[in-house]
Scaffold this active site. Structure first.
Site, PDB file in Angstrom:
ATOM      1  N   LYS A  28       3.229   3.644  -4.717  1.00 44.77           N
ATOM      2  CA  LYS A  28       2.465   4.893  -4.233  1.00 44.77           C
ATOM      3  C   LYS A  28       3.728   5.908  -4.347  1.00 44.77           C
ATOM      4  O   LYS A  28       3.473   7.192  -4.663  1.00 44.77           O
ATOM      5  CB  LYS A  28       2.271   5.003  -2.837  1.00 44.77           C
ATOM      6  CG  LYS A  28       3.318   4.370  -1.669  1.00 44.77           C
ATOM      7  CD  LYS A  28       2.609   4.397  -0.176  1.00 44.77           C
ATOM      8  CE  LYS A  28       3.844   3.717   0.595  1.00 44.77           C
ATOM      9  NZ  LYS A  28       4.595   5.067   0.720  1.00 44.77           N
ATOM     10  N   GLU A 211       1.944   8.058   3.469  1.00 48.06           N
ATOM     11  CA  GLU A 211       1.720   7.278   4.756  1.00 48.06           C
ATOM     12  C   GLU A 211       0.814   7.988   5.563  1.00 48.06           C
ATOM     13  O   GLU A 211       0.948   8.198   7.243  1.00 48.06           O
ATOM     14  CB  GLU A 211       3.249   7.061   5.559  1.00 48.06           C
ATOM     15  CG  GLU A 211       3.924   6.466   4.775  1.00 48.06           C
ATOM     16  CD  GLU A 211       3.782   4.877   4.506  1.00 48.06           C
ATOM     17  OE1 GLU A 211       2.861   4.304   4.828  1.00 48.06           O
ATOM     18  OE2 GLU A 211       4.563   4.154   3.891  1.00 48.06           O
ATOM     19  N   GLN A 241      -2.521  -0.886   6.656  1.00 46.91           N
ATOM     20  CA  GLN A 241      -1.117  -0.841   7.274  1.00 46.91           C
ATOM     21  C   GLN A 241      -0.979   0.615   8.473  1.00 46.91           C
ATOM     22  O   GLN A 241       0.081   0.728   8.858  1.00 46.91           O
ATOM     23  CB  GLN A 241      -0.280  -0.384   5.955  1.00 46.91           C
ATOM     24  CG  GLN A 241      -0.338  -1.412   5.122  1.00 46.91           C
ATOM     25  CD  GLN A 241       0.894  -1.549   3.927  1.00 46.91           C
ATOM     26  OE1 GLN A 241       1.972  -1.470   4.452  1.00 46.91           O
ATOM     27  NE2 GLN A 241       0.552  -0.958   2.893  1.00 46.91           N
TER      28      GLN A 241
END
Length: 632
Positions: A28, A211, A241
């Protein structure tokens, strides 16, 4: 550099909103930095119009460094920062704030101590209480909650509201803001001043967020305002996550992104470039049991080499011996200690293994701040009891334990400036026979402790002297989680098992304290990493050990709702996916003579339990010097 089809699709995305699902090891950071490069070079977007946000300063710095490396050291005015740094920049221009207006952590604790002192609250562990209260204040602010509908976990509602109001009043007097105020004030400013909002919207025409699964409601509201009207919002994250709900993170924001932006393009980075195929398969088998998630078909770029190891151990001692045995075996076969990590559900688990590593001369480093177990007030209580049982007349020790549990002995019963014995307390209660009986019982209990080894003595204190009942009352009065106190009690008790005398235990405490201090001040260059699952997010190691995979640990005893269980499963998923080559899982059959149940999650992994012999045989067949997997 070659990209997968999905990576290339994300990098070349043009305008409008995009949702990029980026699982563990999917590259990512590479996608984000190359997309910024593509915007600047191929799309000729001024770098000053691009904003890249992540959650930590370290992550923002790494992102900026990697982008700079792509651009021959030129950053082209692109802004890389955290939510707080970017939003504080907005406040700085509006209110002429500078860094001195941000409340430091030290100032925060000092301010809170002053408030607690004024309220004269009876607290055994001030640091723990303050940390809990500050966490709750942050939760109230980050979720923009009303105090009228908030119920504290650490104290009665009225006390919490009093503390909260006093805290906010003091911040106002000092012209200070805490980190959560930065978010709330930015939202308020942009909502009330269309001119200021418009200026920042024109400044940041392209917004990329890393994130994204960790975002909270206030952060999301601000981002939505800034992204208008073009909504060039490129979000990257992994709903599987999301493990920071206790900090305000809300995975449902990411899950609902396509409802907020119906024209959003969804891209799945579907290759794991990090882990062995067996590890990827095991992780997906686990996380597929969560209902609130995006369905993902992910494959590994590395072939299946070694199985995931699952071992059932009789107790903590056997578990520690097994981990030590495997660590030493890997090290003898050429693997550096730094390529191995032991990950724990809570930092209390770290305390159980540090002794074993010290005895085996295995160097280790602590990624989390590990409080000294023997400085906890429960440990100090038990140590005080044992010292008094051995004959100590120290006044401070007696005052510490006399009403733990409550014997209704007044502080006034203690003669001033004297060493204390039970008989010195009797004159104060000469006309109260029932109190004389209590003192008789105390004298008897202390005489019993004198005859016992530390392990047996603490067992006697817990049960015959009703110390566990005292902890239950203490937790109930303060709305604390009793299991957390019991975990500390168990850890202290377990530490005495091999000590025949109080002197041996005191020596052990001194050695442990000294070793812990050395760990904090001098970090070995080659060492096994000890870390909590929360702290391990974003990290990777060739070999990972996950101990204590039992009910009440993972999932944690506090996890009662379906949303809690799903977050615990995500936490376990994060732990599994830290491993690149080999993964060892352990569960206990008993702890402190109590039967333990394997975690329900183990049945979801699709793997079989191995014996020590089968593990060793398989390692001998497949052994070669471990190599680090290439990353993409």
């Amino acid at each position: 550099m070659g990209f997968s089809k999905a990576q290339q699709e994300a990098i070349l995305h043009r305008n409008g909103p995009a949702l990029v699902l980026a699982g563990p090891g999917s590259g990512k950071t590479t996608v984000i930095t190359h997309r910024v490069r593509q915007l600047v070079t191929d799309r000729v977007v001024p770098g000053s119009n691009i904003l890249v946000i992540t959650f930590t300063r370290a992550a923002a710095a790494e992102m900026k460094t990697r982008f700079g490396a792509l651009m021959n050291g030129e950053y082209h005015g692109v802004t890389f920062g955290t939510f707080h740094s970017v939003f504080f920049r907005i406040l700085r221009f509006a209110y002429n704030y500078d860094a001195s207006n941000i409340l430091t952590e030290k100032e925060q604790y000092t301010l809170m101590r002053e408030i607690i002192d004024r309220l004269s609250l009876d607290i055994s562990d001030e640091q723990e209480f303050i940390s809990g209260i500050l966490g709750e204040i942050s939760s109230v602010k980050s979720n923009n909650l009303s105090l009228d509908h908030y119920y504290s976990r650490n104290c009665p509602e009225q006390i919490f509201r009093t503390i909260y109001s006093a805290y906010q009043k003091k911040l106002s007097e000092l012209r200070k803001v805490d980190f959560d105020d930065i978010l709330l004030m930015t939202l308020e400013l942009l909502g009330q001043r269309p001119d200021i909002l418009s200026a920042w919207q024109q400044k940041f025409r392209y917004i990329l967020i890393d994130e994204f699964q960790d975002i909270n409601f206030v952060q999301y509201q601000i981002i939505r305002l800034l992204a208008r009207p073009d909504n060039n919002l490129f979000i990257v994250g992994d709903d599987d996550q999301s493990i920071y709900r206790f900090r305000g993170a809300r995975p449902e924001i990411m899950l609902g992104f396509e409802k907020d932006y119906p024209n959003a393009r969804k891209i799945l980075l579907d290759i794991n470039f990090r882990s062995d195929a067996n590890i990827v398969k095991t992780a997906l088998s686990l996380i597929s049991h969560n209902r609130a998630r995006f369905d993902k078909a992910i494959r590994a770029s590395h072939p299946a080499a070694l199985p995931v190891h699952l071992t059932s151990c009789q107790d903590v001692g056997e578990q520690n011996r097994e981990m030590v045995r495997q660590i030493l075996s890997h090290h003898r076969n050429g693997m550096d200690y730094q390529d191995m990590a032991i990950l724990f559900r809570t930092n209390l688990g770290e305390r159980f293994v540090t002794d074993a590593l010290m005895k085996a001369n295995i160097p280790f480093r602590l990624r989390d701040s590990l409080p000294n177990l023997y400085e906890h007030w429960i440990a100090l209580d038990l140590l005080s009891y044992l010292r008094i049982g051995s004959g100590s007349k120290n006044r401070a020790l007696w005052l510490r334990i006399i009403n733990r549990p409550n014997r209704y002995v007044s502080r006034d019963a203690f003669p001033p400036f004297q060493e204390i014995t039970v008989n010195q307390l009797r004159p104060y209660y000469k006309d109260k026979e029932w109190m004389q009986d209590r003192l008789d019982r105390l004298a008897y209990d202390l005489s019993m402790l004198k005859r016992m080894a530390p392990y047996a003595a603490i067992h006697y204190i817990r049960n015959a002297m009703h110390y566990e009942d005292y902890l239950a009352s203490y937790a109930e009065e303060r709305r604390m989680n009793l299991q957390e106190l019991m975990d500390v009690l168990e850890a202290v008790h377990e530490s005495t098992r091999s000590c025949k005398t109080l002197e041996e235990w005191e020596t052990h405490i001194e050695n442990y304290t000294r070793s812990l201090k050395e760990q904090r001040t001098t970090e070995p260059s080659d060492a096994v990493t000890l870390c909590t699952l929360h702290g391990a997010k974003g990290l990777e190691y060739p070999v990972v050990f996950l101990p204590d995979i039992n009910e009440d640990n993972i999932p944690h005893v506090r996890a009662s709702l379906d949303t809690d269980i799903e977050e615990e499963r995500r936490l376990f998923y994060v732990g599994i996916t830290r491993a690149k080559q080999e993964l060892y899982l352990y569960c206990l059959r008993e702890r402190m003579n109590h039967q333990k149940t394997p975690s329900r999650f183990l049945g979801e992994l699709g793997i079989r339990q191995e014996t020590k012999e089968s593990q060793d045989h398989r390692r001998m067949k497949t052994h070669s010097r471990p190599t680090r997997h290439s990353q993409k």
